[in-house]
Scaffold this motif. Structure first.
Motif, PDB file in Angstrom:
ATOM      1  N   ARG A 124       5.076  76.229  12.613  1.00 11.81           N
ATOM      2  CA  ARG A 124       4.313  77.631  13.063  1.00 11.81           C
ATOM      3  C   ARG A 124       4.592  78.392  14.084  1.00 11.81           C
ATOM      4  O   ARG A 124       4.015  79.191  14.642  1.00 11.81           O
ATOM      5  N   ARG A 125       5.747  78.091  14.638  1.00 13.08           N
ATOM      6  CA  ARG A 125       6.031  78.514  16.198  1.00 13.08           C
ATOM      7  C   ARG A 125       5.971  80.088  16.283  1.00 13.08           C
ATOM      8  O   ARG A 125       5.789  81.020  17.234  1.00 13.08           O
ATOM      9  N   ALA A 126       6.528  80.871  15.238  1.00 13.53           N
ATOM     10  CA  ALA A 126       6.439  82.235  15.130  1.00 13.53           C
ATOM     11  C   ALA A 126       5.184  82.920  14.928  1.00 13.53           C
ATOM     12  O   ALA A 126       4.983  84.164  14.683  1.00 13.53           O
ATOM     13  N   ASN A 127       4.010  82.064  14.392  1.00 15.28           N
ATOM     14  CA  ASN A 127       2.903  82.725  13.699  1.00 15.28           C
ATOM     15  C   ASN A 127       1.894  83.068  14.891  1.00 15.28           C
ATOM     16  O   ASN A 127       2.212  82.330  15.861  1.00 15.28           O
ATOM     17  N   MET A 128       1.136  83.862  14.732  1.00 17.97           N
ATOM     18  CA  MET A 128       0.005  84.550  15.793  1.00 17.97           C
ATOM     19  C   MET A 128      -0.959  83.067  15.656  1.00 17.97           C
ATOM     20  O   MET A 128      -1.330  82.596  14.598  1.00 17.97           O
ATOM     21  N   GLY A 129      -1.817  83.313  17.056  1.00 21.94           N
ATOM     22  CA  GLY A 129      -2.757  82.351  16.737  1.00 21.94           C
ATOM     23  C   GLY A 129      -3.895  82.657  15.805  1.00 21.94           C
ATOM     24  O   GLY A 129      -4.502  81.685  15.332  1.00 21.94           O
ATOM     25  N   ASN A 130      -4.043  83.816  15.293  1.00 24.36           N
ATOM     26  CA  ASN A 130      -5.255  84.125  14.278  1.00 24.36           C
ATOM     27  C   ASN A 130      -4.494  83.802  13.076  1.00 24.36           C
ATOM     28  O   ASN A 130      -5.406  83.901  12.024  1.00 24.36           O
ATOM     29  N   GLN A 131      -3.364  83.405  12.766  1.00 22.23           N
ATOM     30  CA  GLN A 131      -2.920  82.976  11.485  1.00 22.23           C
ATOM     31  C   GLN A 131      -2.836  81.480  11.269  1.00 22.23           C
ATOM     32  O   GLN A 131      -2.372  80.997  10.099  1.00 22.23           O
ATOM     33  N   LEU A 132      -3.592  80.681  12.302  1.00 24.36           N
ATOM     34  CA  LEU A 132      -3.444  79.280  12.212  1.00 24.36           C
ATOM     35  C   LEU A 132      -4.778  78.774  11.713  1.00 24.36           C
ATOM     36  O   LEU A 132      -5.909  79.376  11.625  1.00 24.36           O
ATOM     37  N   SER A 133      -4.657  77.539  10.977  1.00 26.87           N
ATOM     38  CA  SER A 133      -5.940  77.006  10.576  1.00 26.87           C
ATOM     39  C   SER A 133      -6.607  76.483  11.717  1.00 26.87           C
ATOM     40  O   SER A 133      -6.129  76.350  12.846  1.00 26.87           O
ATOM     41  N   GLY A 134      -7.766  75.655  11.585  1.00 26.92           N
ATOM     42  CA  GLY A 134      -8.749  75.109  12.604  1.00 26.92           C
ATOM     43  C   GLY A 134      -7.877  74.070  13.170  1.00 26.92           C
ATOM     44  O   GLY A 134      -7.945  73.905  14.578  1.00 26.92           O
ATOM     45  N   GLY A 135      -7.344  73.324  12.326  1.00 28.69           N
ATOM     46  CA  GLY A 135      -6.776  72.067  12.938  1.00 28.69           C
ATOM     47  C   GLY A 135      -5.509  72.605  13.605  1.00 28.69           C
ATOM     48  O   GLY A 135      -4.982  71.717  14.542  1.00 28.69           O
ATOM     49  N   GLU A 136      -4.870  73.357  13.245  1.00 31.75           N
ATOM     50  CA  GLU A 136      -3.559  73.771  14.072  1.00 31.75           C
ATOM     51  C   GLU A 136      -3.749  74.511  15.267  1.00 31.75           C
ATOM     52  O   GLU A 136      -3.251  74.256  16.187  1.00 31.75           O
ATOM     53  N   GLN A 137      -4.996  75.246  15.174  1.00 31.36           N
ATOM     54  CA  GLN A 137      -5.490  76.013  16.555  1.00 31.36           C
ATOM     55  C   GLN A 137      -5.811  74.604  17.428  1.00 31.36           C
ATOM     56  O   GLN A 137      -5.472  74.946  18.842  1.00 31.36           O
TER      57      GLN A 137
END
Length: 235
Positions: A124-137
């Motif tokens: 997910r390295r190119a994804n924005m922080g708000n595009q992550l799931s709770g676990g990924e955040q």
């Protein structure tokens, strides 16, 4: 073993309210401490006090023999306090990689090492922080704290509200960070058994004071004491 982190007589809270009542606590180099207690006993306040986000009425905090009591939160971070708050506080308008590098401090923990610990973040390295799931955040919040190359890592309920499969992934990562990598850490976690399974020592808070100290394995094996202090015998 020399104390890495030492709190002496800490009285702290918010505004005029005093939450912590004379807390003494030590953490050795390469050791991990489970900070336990029922809701509202002062666990998060203690973490916030170490970080520098509460009002301190009395007491002293030392990190590696250095008095950090008077330092601002950003100065404490640079001194070696890594913090993973309940709210995660990631930069939602930055990419995963930008989150990791924005506050990085040179040291053994770098982007590639964080990616090796959390392969999902590399995906997910190119994804924005708000595009992550709770676990990924949560993984990102932990990875970002590691990028500070801290002397001690403070984790405030990192498993809260996450799906069981993500909890399993995070527990495995935390065990590697704490046990295999030897990161000094304080872990606040409502699931006491999970916290005790990966830490060395335990402290229990009640009404802002330390009411019990033991090795993590000793407390884990003592169901009666664990139930009496926390009411967790059936978990």
């Amino acid at each position: 073993m020399a104390d890495l982190l030492k709190l002496e007589g800490i009285v702290a809270g918010y505004g005029e309210a005093r939450v912590l009542m004379g807390v003494d606590l030590t953490l050795g180099e390469g050791q991990a401490l489970a900070l336990l207690g029922r809701n509202g006993t002062g666990k998060t306040t203690l973490i916030n006090t170490i970080v520098g986000h509460t009002r301190r009425f009395a007491g002293r905090i030392e990190l590696a023999g250095r008095d950090i009591t008077g330092l601002r939160p950003d100065q404490r971070a640079l001194a070696g306090i890594g913090w993973v708050p309940q709210e995660r506080n990631i930069f939602k308008s930055l990419t995963v990689e930008e989150n990791l590098t924005a506050i990085a401090v040179r040291g053994p923990w770098n982007v590639q090492r964080v990616y090796a610990m959390f392969p999902r973040l590399q995906e997910r390295r190119a994804n924005m922080g708000n595009q992550l799931s709770g676990g990924e955040q949560q993984m990102l919040a932990i990875g970002r704290a590691l990028m500070l190359n801290p002397r001690v890592l403070l984790l405030d309920e990192p498993l809260e509200g996450l799906a069981p499969i993500i909890v399993q992934e995070l527990m495995a990562a935390l065990q590697r960070i704490i046990r295999d990598e030897g990161m000094s850490a304080i872990l606040v976690e409502q699931n006491a058994r999970k916290a005790l399974a990966i830490t060395h020592d335990a402290v229990v808070l009640e009404r802002g004071s330390v009411v019990h100290r033991a090795s993590a394995q000793e407390l884990l094996a003592d169901a009666a004491t664990l139930d009496g202090l926390l009411g967790v015998s059936k978990h």
